[in-house]
Structure formats: structure tokens, C-alpha cells
Design a protein around this motif. Structure first.
Motif, short mmCIF file in Angstrom:
data_model
loop_
_atom_site.label_atom_id
_atom_site.label_comp_id
_atom_site.label_asym_id
_atom_site.label_seq_id
_atom_site.Cartn_x
_atom_site.Cartn_y
_atom_site.Cartn_z
N CYS A 27 108.06 29.17 -16.23
CA CYS A 27 108.02 30.43 -16.97
C CYS A 27 108.91 30.35 -18.20
N PRO A 28 108.76 31.30 -19.13
CA PRO A 28 109.63 31.31 -20.30
C PRO A 28 111.10 31.47 -19.91
N PRO A 29 112.02 31.18 -20.83
CA PRO A 29 113.45 31.33 -20.54
C PRO A 29 113.78 32.73 -20.02
N LEU A 30 114.75 32.78 -19.12
CA LEU A 30 115.26 34.01 -18.50
C LEU A 30 114.34 34.57 -17.44
N ILE A 31 113.18 33.93 -17.19
CA ILE A 31 112.26 34.37 -16.15
C ILE A 31 112.17 33.27 -15.09
N THR A 32 112.34 33.65 -13.84
CA THR A 32 112.29 32.67 -12.75
C THR A 32 110.91 32.02 -12.67
N ASN A 33 110.90 30.71 -12.45
CA ASN A 33 109.62 30.00 -12.31
C ASN A 33 108.83 30.55 -11.12
N ARG A 34 107.49 30.41 -11.20
CA ARG A 34 106.61 30.91 -10.15
C ARG A 34 105.98 29.76 -9.38
N ASP A 35 105.58 30.05 -8.13
CA ASP A 35 104.77 29.10 -7.38
C ASP A 35 103.64 29.85 -6.68
N PHE A 36 102.60 29.09 -6.33
CA PHE A 36 101.43 29.65 -5.67
C PHE A 36 101.08 28.78 -4.47
N CYS A 37 100.53 29.41 -3.45
CA CYS A 37 99.85 28.70 -2.38
C CYS A 37 98.42 29.24 -2.39
N SER A 93 94.83 33.11 -3.57
CA SER A 93 96.05 32.93 -2.80
C SER A 93 95.81 33.07 -1.30
N VAL A 94 96.49 32.21 -0.54
CA VAL A 94 96.45 32.28 0.92
C VAL A 94 97.86 32.07 1.45
N GLU A 95 98.06 32.44 2.70
CA GLU A 95 99.32 32.13 3.38
C GLU A 95 99.06 30.94 4.30
N HIS A 96 100.01 30.03 4.34
CA HIS A 96 99.84 28.83 5.16
C HIS A 96 101.18 28.46 5.75
N GLY A 112 114.17 29.03 -5.44
CA GLY A 112 114.17 28.82 -6.88
C GLY A 112 112.88 29.25 -7.56
N PHE A 113 111.92 29.74 -6.76
CA PHE A 113 110.64 30.19 -7.30
C PHE A 113 110.30 31.56 -6.74
N VAL A 114 109.53 32.34 -7.50
CA VAL A 114 108.98 33.60 -7.02
C VAL A 114 107.52 33.33 -6.65
N ARG A 115 107.13 33.67 -5.43
CA ARG A 115 105.76 33.43 -4.99
C ARG A 115 104.82 34.45 -5.65
N ALA A 116 103.97 33.97 -6.52
CA ALA A 116 103.02 34.81 -7.25
C ALA A 116 101.69 34.87 -6.50
N GLN A 117 100.82 35.76 -6.94
CA GLN A 117 99.54 35.95 -6.26
C GLN A 117 98.38 35.65 -7.21
N MET A 118 97.50 34.77 -6.79
CA MET A 118 96.29 34.45 -7.54
C MET A 118 95.15 35.29 -6.96
N MET A 119 94.55 36.09 -7.83
CA MET A 119 93.45 36.94 -7.38
C MET A 119 92.12 36.28 -7.76
N SER A 120 91.22 36.99 -8.43
CA SER A 120 89.92 36.39 -8.80
C SER A 120 90.13 35.44 -9.97
N SER A 121 90.31 34.16 -9.68
CA SER A 121 90.60 33.19 -10.73
C SER A 121 89.80 31.91 -10.50
N GLY A 122 89.42 31.27 -11.60
CA GLY A 122 88.72 30.00 -11.48
C GLY A 122 87.80 29.71 -12.65
N TYR A 123 87.13 28.57 -12.56
CA TYR A 123 86.23 28.10 -13.60
C TYR A 123 84.77 28.19 -13.13
N TYR A 124 83.91 28.51 -14.08
CA TYR A 124 82.47 28.48 -13.87
C TYR A 124 81.88 27.75 -15.07
N PHE A 125 80.97 26.84 -14.81
CA PHE A 125 80.40 26.07 -15.91
C PHE A 125 78.92 25.84 -15.64
N LYS A 126 78.14 25.85 -16.72
CA LYS A 126 76.70 25.66 -16.59
C LYS A 126 76.19 24.77 -17.72
#
Length: 267
Positions: A113-123, A143-146, A154-168
């Protein structure tokens, strides 16, 4: 390149994960093909748009552009987790936690993350596959719990909602694909929503990084080798600090000068 290795014993309800993943695929395709997006900026042939959801104060962002790759090539690209070093400038390191099936893997990733903001992590669970008889594909995550991916110090656990790539496949050029990237993430913590929405659109330009990567490949430049940027454990390979490089160059210059002076003295 990260390898998952042997499938671990079942540590979560895989049926639930796979069912949810099918729903995520449907949602991503539906979002990308929606005509409700509002274009906000264009860069390098990639359009960035936003969409406000009444159910969430955090806006969705969309990147869209033409890429010199077929859907099959893009699936192969996304299935290699080390591509994260190419697609996302904020990515620090990551690990494969568990393979759910041939297409779906649970990942843990750390992001700067930018300076002064704690880095994030995702599962998150991620699935990469072709659809529509190979004329399109998706790489979607949520996002899932595992049990083997607890919150990390040292990280804040962030949440991934509807995210991803689509290609045609491109309508007129079969060597090209239209690549979409939807990102809808809640970084959690104390960051104000208006700040999140202000900077979120920059993530849409992950499409531009991928576009440029495949352009380099087509031009014979080899692109950015994802395997060279990640260690076998999936952590970012250490890069030398510019200040250290300057110091090393200075030392090398002094040694060279000493050798030159020594030669003169010998003469």
C-alpha cells in the motif's frame, strides 16, 4: 513458478467453493458485458470505467482493452500464479495454499500500500478456464477463509468481492482477444470510502500491463519473465536498492581508479 504439489487433504467444503466459483464466473461475465459502466479515463488503448452498486459504497472498476493473445494463451498466462508480478504493481509475494480442482486453487497474496497505510493481504479462491467452446475464458477470484491461511502479522486482511478477468476472441482478428478486468475490493481498515473510490480506477490498468506484456512477446522481446521475478516459493525476488547500486558503482569506480594508479606507479 509456484507449484501446488500434491492435493492436500480436504480442509474445507470443496463443493461449496466450486458452486460459489461457478456463480462468480457468471457474475463476472455479466458485469463485463453490462452497458451501465461509466468511462472515466483512457490510457494506452485501455479504457477505465466505474460502476456504483447500491448494495455497496465501494464502486466497481472495469478495465477493457485489446490484447495480442488468444483466449487459450490468456488462460495459460493466468493459471501461472507468478503472472501476478506482471499484472499487479502492488503485488509483493504469494503462496498457493490448496488445489481444489484442476482449475481452482486457494491462494494467499500480499500487496503493498502507499506510505502510511498498512499493507494488505488476501486469501482467495481463483479459477482459470475456457468457456463458450474455447472462444472465451475467465480468471475469477473471491475471498475465502482457510485454516492454513490465517491473518498475517503486519498486514490487514482485505476482502475480494466480484473480481476477475473475462476475455473473448476478437470478432475480426482471431489472434487478438478483448480483455476485461473487474475489480471490487474492500481493503478494510480505516481508509475512507471516498479515498478507496478515488484510487480504485488505477487497478483497471492491470489490463494495460497485460497488453504491453503480450506486445513485447509478439515483438520478440520475451515480455517480462514471470518466473524470473518470483522465487520458487512465490516470494518476490529481491531487487537491489538504487542507492545500493550507486554505492556499488562507486566502489567499482574507486577500485578501477586504484588499479590504474598502481599501473602508473609501476611504470
Amino acid at each position: 513458478t509456484i507449484t501446488v504439489g500434491e492435493i492436500k487433504r480436504e480442509t474445507m467444503d470443496k463443493g461449496v467453493v466450486l458452486a460459489a466459483m461457478e456463480e462468480q464466473k457468471r457474475l463476472i461475465v455479466e458485469l463485463c458485458e453490462s452497458g451501465e459502466w461509466k468511462s472515466i479515463k483512457t490510457k494506452g488503448g485501455v479504457d477505465a470505467s466505474i460502476l456504483y452498486d447500491p448494495a455497496s459504497p465501494i464502486c466497481k472498476c472495469l478495465g477493457k482493452g485489446e490484447v495480442m493473445a488468444t483466449p487459450a494463451e490468456l488462460v495459460e498466462f493466468f493459471a501461472d500464479f507468478s503472472c501476478m508480478k506482471i499484472t499487479d504493481a502492488m503485488f509483493i509475494s504469494g503462496d498457493a495454499v490448496e488445489r481444489v480442482d484442476h482449475h481452482t486453487v486457494i491462494y494467499h497474496g500480499r500487496f503493498q500500500c502507499p506510505p502510511l497505510i498498512t499493507n494488505r493481504d488476501f486469501c482467495w479462491a481463483n479459477s482459470d478456464c475456457l468457456i463458450r467452446d474455447g472462444d472465451a475464458g475467465v480468471s475469477v477470484g473471491w475471498s475465502v477463509e482457510h485454516p492454513e491461511c490465517p491473518p498475517e502479522s503486519g498486514f490487514v486482511r482485505a476482502q475480494m468481492m466480484s473480481s476477475g478477468y473475462y476475455f473473448k476472441r476478437h470478432d475480426t482478428d482471431p489472434s487478438l482477444s478483448i480483455l476485461y478486468y473487474v475489480v471490487h475490493v474492500d481493503p478494510k481498515g480505516w481508509i475512507p470510502t471516498w479515498v478507496i473510490n478515488l484510487v480504485a480506477a488505477d487497478q483497471a490498468f492491470n489490463v494495460l500491463r497485460i497488453k504491453e506484456h503480450f506486445e513485447r512477446l509478439r515483438q520478440g522481446g520475451g515480455g517480462s519473465s514471470s518466473s524470473s521475478q518470483l522465487s520458487s516459493e512465490g516470494t518476490a525476488a529481491p531487487e537491489q536498492d538504487p542507492a545500493d547500486q550507486d554505492a556499488d558503482q562507486g566502489k567499482a569506480g574507486k577500485k578501477k581508479k586504484k588499479r590504474k594508479n598502481k599501473k602508473k606507479a609501476n611504470k
